[in-house]
Design a protein around this motif. Structure first.
Motif, PDB file in Angstrom:
ATOM      1  N   ALA A  31      67.621 103.295  89.844  1.00  0.00           N
ATOM      2  CA  ALA A  31      68.531 103.680  89.248  1.00  0.00           C
ATOM      3  C   ALA A  31      69.542 103.301  88.328  1.00  0.00           C
ATOM      4  CB  ALA A  31      69.862 102.126  90.395  1.00  0.00           C
ATOM      5  N   SER A  32      68.830 102.580  87.723  1.00  0.00           N
ATOM      6  CA  SER A  32      69.473 101.950  86.262  1.00  0.00           C
ATOM      7  C   SER A  32      68.734 103.265  85.301  1.00  0.00           C
ATOM      8  CB  SER A  32      69.142 100.384  86.324  1.00  0.00           C
ATOM      9  OG  SER A  32      67.894 100.257  85.653  1.00  0.00           O
ATOM     10  N   ARG A  33      67.126 102.802  85.902  1.00  0.00           N
ATOM     11  CA  ARG A  33      67.110 104.248  84.594  1.00  0.00           C
ATOM     12  C   ARG A  33      65.959 105.562  85.216  1.00  0.00           C
ATOM     13  NH1 ARG A  33      68.559 100.298  82.566  1.00  0.00           N
ATOM     14  NH2 ARG A  33      68.738  98.873  81.076  1.00  0.00           N
ATOM     15  N   VAL A 286      63.193  95.254  89.740  1.00  0.00           N
ATOM     16  CA  VAL A 286      64.213  94.293  89.086  1.00  0.00           C
ATOM     17  C   VAL A 286      65.278  94.257  88.447  1.00  0.00           C
ATOM     18  CG1 VAL A 286      63.811  91.814  88.299  1.00  0.00           C
ATOM     19  CG2 VAL A 286      61.797  92.873  89.983  1.00  0.00           C
ATOM     20  N   LEU A 287      64.909  95.728  87.343  1.00  0.00           N
ATOM     21  CA  LEU A 287      65.907  95.314  86.477  1.00  0.00           C
ATOM     22  C   LEU A 287      66.116  96.549  86.957  1.00  0.00           C
ATOM     23  CD1 LEU A 287      66.334  95.422  83.554  1.00  0.00           C
ATOM     24  CD2 LEU A 287      65.892  98.053  83.176  1.00  0.00           C
ATOM     25  N   ASP A 288      66.512  97.036  88.002  1.00  0.00           N
ATOM     26  CA  ASP A 288      68.503  97.329  88.843  1.00  0.00           C
ATOM     27  C   ASP A 288      69.247  96.444  89.140  1.00  0.00           C
ATOM     28  OD1 ASP A 288      67.376 100.128  88.545  1.00  0.00           O
ATOM     29  OD2 ASP A 288      66.342 100.386  90.435  1.00  0.00           O
ATOM     30  N   THR A 289      68.512  95.223  89.864  1.00  0.00           N
ATOM     31  CA  THR A 289      69.202  94.284  90.037  1.00  0.00           C
ATOM     32  C   THR A 289      70.090  93.533  88.687  1.00  0.00           C
ATOM     33  OG1 THR A 289      67.789  92.760  89.966  1.00  0.00           O
ATOM     34  CG2 THR A 289      67.784  93.610  92.089  1.00  0.00           C
ATOM     35  N   ASP A 291      68.266  91.687  86.774  1.00  0.00           N
ATOM     36  CA  ASP A 291      67.552  90.880  85.734  1.00  0.00           C
ATOM     37  C   ASP A 291      66.463  91.502  84.769  1.00  0.00           C
ATOM     38  OD1 ASP A 291      65.676  88.814  85.966  1.00  0.00           O
ATOM     39  OD2 ASP A 291      64.619  89.221  88.525  1.00  0.00           O
ATOM     40  N   THR A 292      66.854  91.245  83.532  1.00  0.00           N
ATOM     41  CA  THR A 292      66.081  91.964  82.541  1.00  0.00           C
ATOM     42  C   THR A 292      65.004  90.465  82.292  1.00  0.00           C
ATOM     43  OG1 THR A 292      68.602  92.911  81.785  1.00  0.00           O
ATOM     44  CG2 THR A 292      66.106  92.114  79.828  1.00  0.00           C
ATOM     45  N   ALA A 293      64.917  89.609  82.485  1.00  0.00           N
ATOM     46  CA  ALA A 293      64.110  88.732  82.126  1.00  0.00           C
ATOM     47  C   ALA A 293      63.145  89.033  83.637  1.00  0.00           C
ATOM     48  CB  ALA A 293      64.290  87.329  82.640  1.00  0.00           C
ATOM     49  N   GLY A 294      63.807  89.037  84.496  1.00  0.00           N
ATOM     50  CA  GLY A 294      61.999  89.367  85.618  1.00  0.00           C
ATOM     51  C   GLY A 294      61.753  90.689  85.272  1.00  0.00           C
ATOM     52  N   PHE A 295      62.244  91.873  85.052  1.00  0.00           N
ATOM     53  CA  PHE A 295      61.762  93.544  84.750  1.00  0.00           C
ATOM     54  C   PHE A 295      60.753  93.061  83.351  1.00  0.00           C
ATOM     55  CE2 PHE A 295      62.035  96.217  81.425  1.00  0.00           C
ATOM     56  CZ  PHE A 295      61.592  97.710  81.549  1.00  0.00           C
ATOM     57  N   ARG A 296      61.274  91.894  82.261  1.00  0.00           N
ATOM     58  CA  ARG A 296      59.902  92.105  81.081  1.00  0.00           C
ATOM     59  C   ARG A 296      59.003  90.913  81.425  1.00  0.00           C
ATOM     60  NH1 ARG A 296      62.353  92.926  75.633  1.00  0.00           N
ATOM     61  NH2 ARG A 296      60.120  92.322  75.265  1.00  0.00           N
ATOM     62  N   ALA A 297      59.441  90.079  82.700  1.00  0.00           N
ATOM     63  CA  ALA A 297      58.106  89.285  83.006  1.00  0.00           C
ATOM     64  C   ALA A 297      57.515  90.060  83.463  1.00  0.00           C
ATOM     65  CB  ALA A 297      58.659  87.874  83.813  1.00  0.00           C
TER      66      ALA A 297
END
Length: 383
Positions: A31-33, A286-289, A291-297
């Motif tokens: 969704a976001s990207r 994960v980033l769609d939610t 949660d940038t930290a979760g995306f990077r993890a």
């Protein structure tokens, strides 16, 4: 179980493979990207061809891999340099690839964008370069796919300055029926593209690139930047006209560029998302939610593998991509069009296997281990 892997010093070291893959399954649409994976082609291993023969492609396996990417919500960037354009796959083969993949995308509802270049020319005048681009643009548009205007070796050789790029790209953008993606591929990927946009000074080249976009913002969906320079990409995307996207092609810094900052972010069109497809899609969900930290993890640990595959000479990254597809079970062999399976060393393959296995990228770790051992035996490493 352990496996003996060669290292760059000529010795062997013991590695204990994972026993379980990363648990990733297809999920909701991204969704976001907007995320494209540039996809490789699968060679026909039984074709009686030489490295300089026209490519013999296993169409069933090639299209099956694209269905794999679409099943995870990724778009496919077709007939790009990852598919060995200009390094084993000629224009005739690329045209067939475009037609077949676009038809498959339509059948399964997958997103596809296809490379438009001038590789039917070895060299030529500006008029011949324009005509070559026009021929390829017509094929892509007739297929129903979005067009990606790729950097042209022939244009780099024929152009005498920025004005020639402005004229050729302006002509093509006026002709395009739908907004295209402009692709700036740096010389680390193709040395013949040195001085693209009319200058080896990247600041001057950037100004010309932006001038092309500013003159036709309604015909440019976005830009794909492959310069392996994160700061330059961020500066460039901040100068884009409203509504024009930046698709990162930076296989060294993609997590931070996709995550973005308070002034914007990059979408993605990446060769590394060929082997990382399911994991990359999960990270973007994960980033769609938010949660940038979760995306990077999820995505940060993959950078070491990407930097390994794309190490200089960067243009041979395709060899590592296809090698990992074989280990992952997406194809039955490690043969490439143009004989490019010979372009990397055994220690390079061993490290790629180790990094990919540690990330859990292989759906069947035992199959990957057995295939790695078979390759080692072929090179004379005792089982």
């Amino acid at each position: 179980m352990t496996i003996q892997l060669p290292d760059s010093s000529g010795g062997l070291r013991t590695y204990e493979p994972r026993t379980d893959p990363l648990a990733v399954t297809p999920g909701a649409p991204l969704a976001s990207r907007t995320v494209f994976s540039a996809a490789h082609v699968v060679a026909d291993p039984f074709a009686d061809v030489s490295p300089d023969s026209p490519a013999a492609v296993d169409w069933d396996a090639t299209l099956a891999f694209r269905r794999h990417l679409w099943s995870h919500g990724l778009g496919v960037a077709e007939a790009m340099d990852t598919a060995q354009r200009g390094m084993g796959l000629d224009w005739a083969g690329a045209a067939e690839l475009i037609r077949r993949s676009a038809a498959e995308a339509k059948a399964v509802g997958g997103r596809i964008a296809c490379g438009v270049g001038t590789d039917q020319l070895a060299s030529g005048t500006l008029a011949e370069v324009r005509a070559a681009y026009e021929e390829q643009l017509a094929v892509v548009e007739a297929s129903g796919a979005q067009a990606i205007l790729m950097a042209s070796r022939a244009l780099a050789a024929a152009a005498r300055g920025p004005e020639d790029y402005l004229e050729v790209y302006g002509h093509l953008l006026r002709q395009a029926t739908e907004p295209v993606i402009l692709h700036w591929l740096g010389p680390m990927f193709d040395p013949a593209l040195e001085g693209y946009w009319g200058s080896s000074d990247l600041d001057a080249a950037t100004d010309t690139f932006l001038e092309v976009i500013a003159a036709h913002p309604d015909k440019v969906d976005g830009i794909k930047v492959s310069l392996l320079d994160a700061r330059r990409e961020v500066d460039l995307r901040r100068r884009l006209p409203q509504g024009v996207r930046c698709y990162t092609g930076d296989d060294f810094h993609y997590p931070e560029l996709i995550a973005g900052d308070d002034q914007g972010f990059s979408h993605a069109l990446l060769g590394i998302f060929d082997p990382l497809g399911p994991l990359a899609a999960e990270a973007v969900r994960v980033l769609d939610t938010g949660d940038t930290a979760g995306f990077r993890a999820l995505l940060d640990p993959t950078v070491e593998l990407s930097r390994h595959l794309f190490q200089a000479p960067t243009r041979f990254y395709k060899t590592g991509v296809v090698f990992l597809a074989w280990l992952a079970g997406h194809q039955s062999h490690f043969t490439m069009v143009g004989g490019l399976q010979s372009a990397r060393s055994l220690p390079h393959f061993a490290r790629a296997y180790e990094l990919a296995d540690s990330l859990g990228l292989f759906p069947d770790p035992k199959l990957a281990e057995e295939r790695m051992k078979n390759l080692l035996a072929l090179y004379g490493v005792a089982r």
